[in-house]
Design a protein around this motif. Structure first.
Motif, PDB file in Angstrom:
ATOM      1  N   ILE A  40       4.502 -19.284  18.193  1.00 38.41           N
ATOM      2  CA  ILE A  40       4.538 -17.824  18.103  1.00 38.41           C
ATOM      3  C   ILE A  40       3.114 -17.272  17.982  1.00 38.41           C
ATOM      4  O   ILE A  40       2.786 -16.245  18.586  1.00 38.41           O
ATOM      5  CB  ILE A  40       5.401 -17.370  16.907  1.00 38.41           C
ATOM      6  N   ILE A  41       2.274 -17.949  17.247  1.00 38.73           N
ATOM      7  CA  ILE A  41       0.881 -17.513  17.095  1.00 38.73           C
ATOM      8  C   ILE A  41       0.172 -17.571  18.441  1.00 38.73           C
ATOM      9  O   ILE A  41      -0.505 -16.620  18.842  1.00 38.73           O
ATOM     10  CB  ILE A  41       0.166 -18.381  16.036  1.00 38.73           C
ATOM     11  N   ILE A  42       0.322 -18.689  19.162  1.00 40.35           N
ATOM     12  CA  ILE A  42      -0.324 -18.838  20.471  1.00 40.35           C
ATOM     13  C   ILE A  42       0.203 -17.793  21.448  1.00 40.35           C
ATOM     14  O   ILE A  42      -0.560 -17.159  22.182  1.00 40.35           O
ATOM     15  CB  ILE A  42      -0.118 -20.265  20.998  1.00 40.35           C
ATOM     16  N   PHE A  43       1.525 -17.585  21.451  1.00 41.77           N
ATOM     17  CA  PHE A  43       2.128 -16.603  22.349  1.00 41.77           C
ATOM     18  C   PHE A  43       1.606 -15.202  22.051  1.00 41.77           C
ATOM     19  O   PHE A  43       1.275 -14.452  22.969  1.00 41.77           O
ATOM     20  CB  PHE A  43       3.653 -16.634  22.207  1.00 41.77           C
ATOM     21  N   SER A  44       1.498 -14.840  20.771  1.00 46.23           N
ATOM     22  CA  SER A  44       1.044 -13.494  20.436  1.00 46.23           C
ATOM     23  C   SER A  44      -0.422 -13.292  20.812  1.00 46.23           C
ATOM     24  O   SER A  44      -0.799 -12.210  21.262  1.00 46.23           O
ATOM     25  CB  SER A  44       1.271 -13.212  18.945  1.00 46.23           C
ATOM     26  N   VAL A  45      -1.248 -14.316  20.667  1.00 42.55           N
ATOM     27  CA  VAL A  45      -2.660 -14.195  21.059  1.00 42.55           C
ATOM     28  C   VAL A  45      -2.769 -13.986  22.568  1.00 42.55           C
ATOM     29  O   VAL A  45      -3.490 -13.098  23.040  1.00 42.55           O
ATOM     30  CB  VAL A  45      -3.460 -15.435  20.605  1.00 42.55           C
ATOM     31  N   ILE A  46      -2.058 -14.793  23.348  1.00 42.08           N
ATOM     32  CA  ILE A  46      -2.101 -14.654  24.818  1.00 42.08           C
ATOM     33  C   ILE A  46      -1.535 -13.302  25.234  1.00 42.08           C
ATOM     34  O   ILE A  46      -2.072 -12.630  26.122  1.00 42.08           O
ATOM     35  CB  ILE A  46      -1.362 -15.822  25.479  1.00 42.08           C
ATOM     36  N   PHE A  47      -0.447 -12.876  24.598  1.00 42.49           N
ATOM     37  CA  PHE A  47       0.162 -11.583  24.926  1.00 42.49           C
ATOM     38  C   PHE A  47      -0.819 -10.446  24.652  1.00 42.49           C
ATOM     39  O   PHE A  47      -0.948  -9.523  25.462  1.00 42.49           O
ATOM     40  CB  PHE A  47       1.448 -11.406  24.107  1.00 42.49           C
ATOM     41  N   CYS A  48      -1.545 -10.500  23.542  1.00 43.29           N
ATOM     42  CA  CYS A  48      -2.523  -9.462  23.223  1.00 43.29           C
ATOM     43  C   CYS A  48      -3.660  -9.446  24.243  1.00 43.29           C
ATOM     44  O   CYS A  48      -4.116  -8.375  24.647  1.00 43.29           O
ATOM     45  CB  CYS A  48      -3.077  -9.676  21.820  1.00 43.29           C
ATOM     46  N   ILE A  49      -4.102 -10.622  24.668  1.00 44.92           N
ATOM     47  CA  ILE A  49      -5.169 -10.684  25.678  1.00 44.92           C
ATOM     48  C   ILE A  49      -4.702 -10.051  26.981  1.00 44.92           C
ATOM     49  O   ILE A  49      -5.445  -9.303  27.629  1.00 44.92           O
ATOM     50  CB  ILE A  49      -5.626 -12.142  25.880  1.00 44.92           C
ATOM     51  N   VAL A  50      -3.466 -10.327  27.379  1.00 45.69           N
ATOM     52  CA  VAL A  50      -2.925  -9.742  28.623  1.00 45.69           C
ATOM     53  C   VAL A  50      -2.825  -8.221  28.487  1.00 45.69           C
ATOM     54  O   VAL A  50      -3.192  -7.485  29.412  1.00 45.69           O
ATOM     55  CB  VAL A  50      -1.552 -10.369  28.953  1.00 45.69           C
ATOM     56  N   ILE A  51      -2.359  -7.736  27.349  1.00 49.93           N
ATOM     57  CA  ILE A  51      -2.235  -6.288  27.142  1.00 49.93           C
ATOM     58  C   ILE A  51      -3.610  -5.623  27.214  1.00 49.93           C
ATOM     59  O   ILE A  51      -3.777  -4.577  27.850  1.00 49.93           O
ATOM     60  CB  ILE A  51      -1.551  -5.988  25.788  1.00 49.93           C
ATOM     61  N   VAL A  52      -4.609  -6.211  26.587  1.00 45.89           N
ATOM     62  CA  VAL A  52      -5.962  -5.651  26.612  1.00 45.89           C
ATOM     63  C   VAL A  52      -6.505  -5.642  28.043  1.00 45.89           C
ATOM     64  O   VAL A  52      -7.124  -4.666  28.477  1.00 45.89           O
ATOM     65  CB  VAL A  52      -6.886  -6.436  25.656  1.00 45.89           C
TER      66      VAL A  52
END
Length: 155
Positions: free
Chosen positions: A77-89
């Motif tokens: 979940i931590i890895i997914f949220s970091v990647i998701f935030c990078i994509v959103i940015v």
């Protein structure tokens, strides 16, 4: 039973050695059995005295490793949220840069200048073949119609 444990060489620092006897056979138990029993119940012994492996040391018995703690949040979940935030940015940056480019184009030079640029850069199509118009300002010279003397003569 506790009555079968004999304490020897007791000091003020709580440093001692002990022997465990078997009353049925009237002899002491081997050290290997006692060490394995301590190793299996080390956590219970430490908790009884509110100690840990650094404060309660058994000689010739290595300290056990603490079991790994489970994190409160799974790692995926931590890895997914970091990647998701990078994509959103990244998406937000692309959108903002597109908006900025549109504003620059709309605030660009006046329409008169744009029409002149369009005329200069316009490509004409003759007989299905795209052709660049002659740039009268730049002074293009058609080499096919030049004579030998004109080619050698500098302008």
């Amino acid at each position: 039973r506790i009555s079968h444990v004999l304490l020897c060489n007791v000091t003020q620092r709580v440093s001692f050695w002990f022997v465990v006897t078997d009353p049925s056979k009237n002899h002491t138990l081997p050290a290997v059995e006692i060490q394995s029993a301590i190793r299996m119940n080390r956590n219970r012994i430490n908790n009884a005295f509110f100690l840990n492996d650094q404060t309660l040391e058994f000689l010739k018995i290595p300290s056990t490793l603490a079991p790994p703690t489970d994190p409160s949040v799974p790692i995926w979940i931590i890895i997914f949220s970091v990647i998701f935030c990078i994509v959103i940015v990244a998406v937000m940056l692309l959108i903002l840069s597109g908006i900025r480019q549109r504003r620059r184009k709309s605030k660009g030079p006046s329409e008169v200048d744009d029409t002149e640029d369009k005329c200069e850069n316009m490509i004409t199509i003759e007989n299905g073949i795209p052709c660049d118009p002659l740039d009268t300002k730049g002074g293009h010279i058609n080499d096919a119609f030049m004579t030998e003397d004109e080619r050698l003569t500098p302008l």
